[in-house]
Write an enzyme that holds these catalytic residues in place. Structure first.
Site: not given
Length: 380
Positions: A87, A148
């Site tokens: 991330d 994601d």
């Protein structure tokens, strides 16, 4: 209506800065944020909101705050604190790259490039993917990718454009291709995760971590696919990426409930008390706006997507936003984080707040967020 929503978001963002200083919001189950250190995957969205507020208002208060945040992100990257995951784009695009895009900060540019180098540490050349979580060879996560990550690889595309280093671009494209092949299903829905053999790269199975079950469609994951593949198209011009984004968008729109705001999973039984995920709908809306920007006038699907944006954003503003509640810290109610795990099943989600504001500014002010660089002359 849009203007009222933007002004409300700006007021609340300023209010949060004035009350909590340079602390960052974390998810709770108490209809408020827990304000603390820069040690999660979500802080970039808050800094991104601050930059959006600066672009909208021109108020130096927001610019100064956004620049002050850079020290925290630099210290965290130097210490490699809680960064053993993919991330990195979520953290450093709306913070460091935003500072470069909006203010021309060389400090922000260099930090974003250093963050791209850190993200490349997730690259597994034998498997041809960026590992989502944990160290290389981890028994559970060593071969795991997740949808994601499509929103994190823009950091690598951008780093290639800045440096000319093909390794960034090759890793991003290879990961996008693998995600398109294995995370997208034949009915245009998505797996949340997919597992490969860490050594051979052989595909094993799809699954989920936060969805209803392995074969279900987690709504936020579907939203990441819409926006992520559209951004890969923007960077590469690879038409299959745009078509994949459109496929994911059609599925999302077709499976929305009557008020056009998603439940937390498209396969969960919809009954009284079933959590929504307003954040998934905000992300999907930004993705739709990105797709729309690449479609020609007169394209029937362009109007379909515009209608979907209008319907969802109207519902979010009228029924989910905290307009009229001046003391609230969040912008959007009824977001969900990890429903099965009991973490934030019905609360404010800082990423939901960010994408909600990004969508409003995309719609009204031609301010598209911080997932790609704009013309340098726009920097203030």
């Amino acid at each position: 209506m849009w203007q009222q929503a933007i002004e409300d978001a700006v007021r609340k963002t300023r209010q949060n800065i004035e009350q909590f200083g340079l602390r960052f919001p974390h998810i709770t189950t108490e209809n408020r944020y827990d304000w603390g250190e820069n040690n999660d995957w979500i802080e970039g969205f808050y800094t991104g909101m601050i930059w959006l507020c600066y672009e909208y208002t021109g108020d130096a208060f927001f610019k100064e705050t956004g620049l002050k945040h850079l020290d925290s992100y630099r210290e965290r990257l130097s210490a490699k604190r809680e960064l053993d995951h993919h991330d990195i784009g979520f953290l450093y695009l709306p913070s460091a790259l935003a500072a470069w895009i909006v203010s021309g900060s060389d400090k922000g540019r260099q930090l974003a490039l250093d963050a791209a180098d850190h993200l490349m540490m997730r690259w597994r050349p034998d498997g041809g993917f960026l590992q989502a979580w944990g160290p290389a060879g981890h028994p559970e996560n060593g071969g795991r990718i997740i949808i994601d990550c499509m929103m994190n690889i823009p950091l690598l595309y951008w780093a290639y454009e800045q440096s000319g280093n093909e390794a960034y671009r090759e890793a991003a494209i290879c990961h996008a291709d693998k995600s398109r092949r294995y995370l997208m299903r034949g009915d245009d829905s998505t797996y949340h995760t997919f597992y490969f053999d860490p050594e051979s790269g052989k595909p094993i199975r799809g699954g989920t971590h936060q969805g209803f079950h392995d074969g279900s469609t987690w709504t936020r994951g579907q939203a990441w696919a819409i926006y992520g593949f559209a951004l890969s198209y923007r960077y590469t011009g690879n038409k299959p990426y745009l078509e994949t984004a459109k496929r994911a968008a059609r599925f999302f729109i077709a499976h929305l409930p009557e008020d056009e705001v998603a439940y937390w999973d498209f396969d969960v039984p919809a009954q009284p008390g079933t959590p929504r995920d307003s954040s998934a709908s905000a992300i999907a809306t930004c993705g739709l706006l990105e797709i729309i920007s690449h479609l020609r006038e007169g394209d029937d699907e362009k109007q379909t997507f515009k209608n979907a944006v209008e319907g969802t954003m109207s519902s979010l503003v009228k029924h989910y936003a905290t307009i009229g509640k001046p003391d609230e810290e969040g912008l959007l109610q009824h977001g969900s984080y990890y429903v099965r795990g009991g973490l934030g099943p019905d609360d404010y989600m800082i990423w939901g707040d960010y994408y909600y504001l990004e969508a409003l500014l995309r719609m009204t002010s031609n301010i598209p967020g911080y997932w790609y660089e704009r013309v340098r002359e726009q920097a203030r």
